[in-house]
Design a protein around this motif. Structure first.
Motif, PDB file in Angstrom:
ATOM      1  N   ILE A 113       5.097 -47.007  46.858  1.00  0.00           N
ATOM      2  CA  ILE A 113       5.594 -48.214  47.501  1.00  0.00           C
ATOM      3  C   ILE A 113       7.026 -47.955  47.967  1.00  0.00           C
ATOM      4  O   ILE A 113       7.796 -47.284  47.276  1.00  0.00           O
ATOM      5  N   LEU A 114       7.334 -48.468  49.140  1.00  0.00           N
ATOM      6  CA  LEU A 114       8.655 -48.315  49.749  1.00  0.00           C
ATOM      7  C   LEU A 114       9.455 -49.592  49.561  1.00  0.00           C
ATOM      8  O   LEU A 114       8.947 -50.691  49.791  1.00  0.00           O
ATOM      9  N   ASP A 115      10.714 -49.452  49.173  1.00  0.00           N
ATOM     10  CA  ASP A 115      11.652 -50.572  49.162  1.00  0.00           C
ATOM     11  C   ASP A 115      12.467 -50.460  50.445  1.00  0.00           C
ATOM     12  O   ASP A 115      13.345 -49.614  50.552  1.00  0.00           O
ATOM     13  N   PRO A 116      12.166 -51.278  51.466  1.00  0.00           N
ATOM     14  CA  PRO A 116      12.867 -51.166  52.752  1.00  0.00           C
ATOM     15  C   PRO A 116      14.373 -51.421  52.651  1.00  0.00           C
ATOM     16  O   PRO A 116      15.137 -50.951  53.484  1.00  0.00           O
ATOM     17  N   VAL A 169       3.700 -46.604  42.180  1.00  0.00           N
ATOM     18  CA  VAL A 169       3.444 -48.037  42.006  1.00  0.00           C
ATOM     19  C   VAL A 169       2.219 -48.275  41.131  1.00  0.00           C
ATOM     20  O   VAL A 169       1.271 -47.479  41.144  1.00  0.00           O
ATOM     21  N   LYS A 170       2.294 -49.362  40.379  1.00  0.00           N
ATOM     22  CA  LYS A 170       1.177 -49.816  39.557  1.00  0.00           C
ATOM     23  C   LYS A 170       1.063 -51.320  39.756  1.00  0.00           C
ATOM     24  O   LYS A 170       2.066 -52.041  39.693  1.00  0.00           O
ATOM     25  N   ILE A 181       9.824 -44.254  38.864  1.00  0.00           N
ATOM     26  CA  ILE A 181       9.956 -42.827  39.118  1.00  0.00           C
ATOM     27  C   ILE A 181       9.617 -42.140  37.802  1.00  0.00           C
ATOM     28  O   ILE A 181      10.173 -42.486  36.763  1.00  0.00           O
ATOM     29  N   GLY A 182       8.703 -41.197  37.828  1.00  0.00           N
ATOM     30  CA  GLY A 182       8.331 -40.497  36.596  1.00  0.00           C
ATOM     31  C   GLY A 182       7.348 -41.298  35.778  1.00  0.00           C
ATOM     32  O   GLY A 182       6.165 -41.309  36.054  1.00  0.00           O
ATOM     33  N   PHE A 183       7.848 -41.997  34.751  1.00  0.00           N
ATOM     34  CA  PHE A 183       6.989 -42.768  33.855  1.00  0.00           C
ATOM     35  C   PHE A 183       7.083 -44.249  34.187  1.00  0.00           C
ATOM     36  O   PHE A 183       8.157 -44.748  34.520  1.00  0.00           O
TER      37      PHE A 183
END
Length: 154
Positions: free
Chosen positions: A111-114, A122-123, A139-141
């Motif tokens: 998912i992108l945060d504009p 993303v979950k 990011i990561g976990f």
């Protein structure tokens, strides 16, 4: 004759209720995004299912801040994005891709945060009988990240 009509009416009601419930057990649909920091509505996002892959597109920006607005005052551009999204209009932009269902969660995509131009894993998970969507970017976990609760729109 009366009992047959009642049975048919009851069957129609059950089918309609089942269809309404089924429509709320998936993230597919329109959502109002709520900023986790300000609590303000930020956009209307449409999530679609393309052959089992969920994608999200920003349909409309809400409560735009000055930094959301381009020089002409009309079109909000993704100034901090990289690559093909750089300086492109935020409305109409695909901001989520590669998400697949895994039991009662949807994950595996990005998912992108504009606002920041950053891309996160993303979950997604459904809340309140499908009326809210928990969107976790990380990011990561997954326990290292941020969550937003989006509200289903008609």
């Amino acid at each position: 004759m009366k009992s047959a009509r009642r049975f048919a009416f009851a069957t129609c009601l059950l089918l309609a209720a089942g269809s309404a419930l089924a429509a709320n057990d998936t993230p597919v649909g329109n959502w109002k995004t709520i900023d986790d920091e300000s609590g303000q509505a930020k956009s209307i996002v449409q999530i679609t299912d393309e052959n089992g892959e969920l994608k999200a597109t920003i349909v409309k920006l809400l409560n735009r801040s000055p930094e959301d607005i381009a020089r002409d005052g009309e079109v909000a551009l993704c100034k901090k994005c990289d690559g093909e999204r750089k300086d492109k209009p935020i409305e109409g932009m695909n901001i989520m891709w590669g998400v697949h269902q895994d039991d009662d969660v949807w994950s595996g995509g990005h998912i992108l945060d504009p606002k920041t131009g950053k891309v996160y894993k993303v979950k997604l998970s459904m809340l309140d009988g499908g009326q809210k969507l928990n969107v976790r970017g990380y990011i990561g976990f997954s326990w290292v990240g941020r969550s937003q609760q989006w509200e289903r729109q008609p």
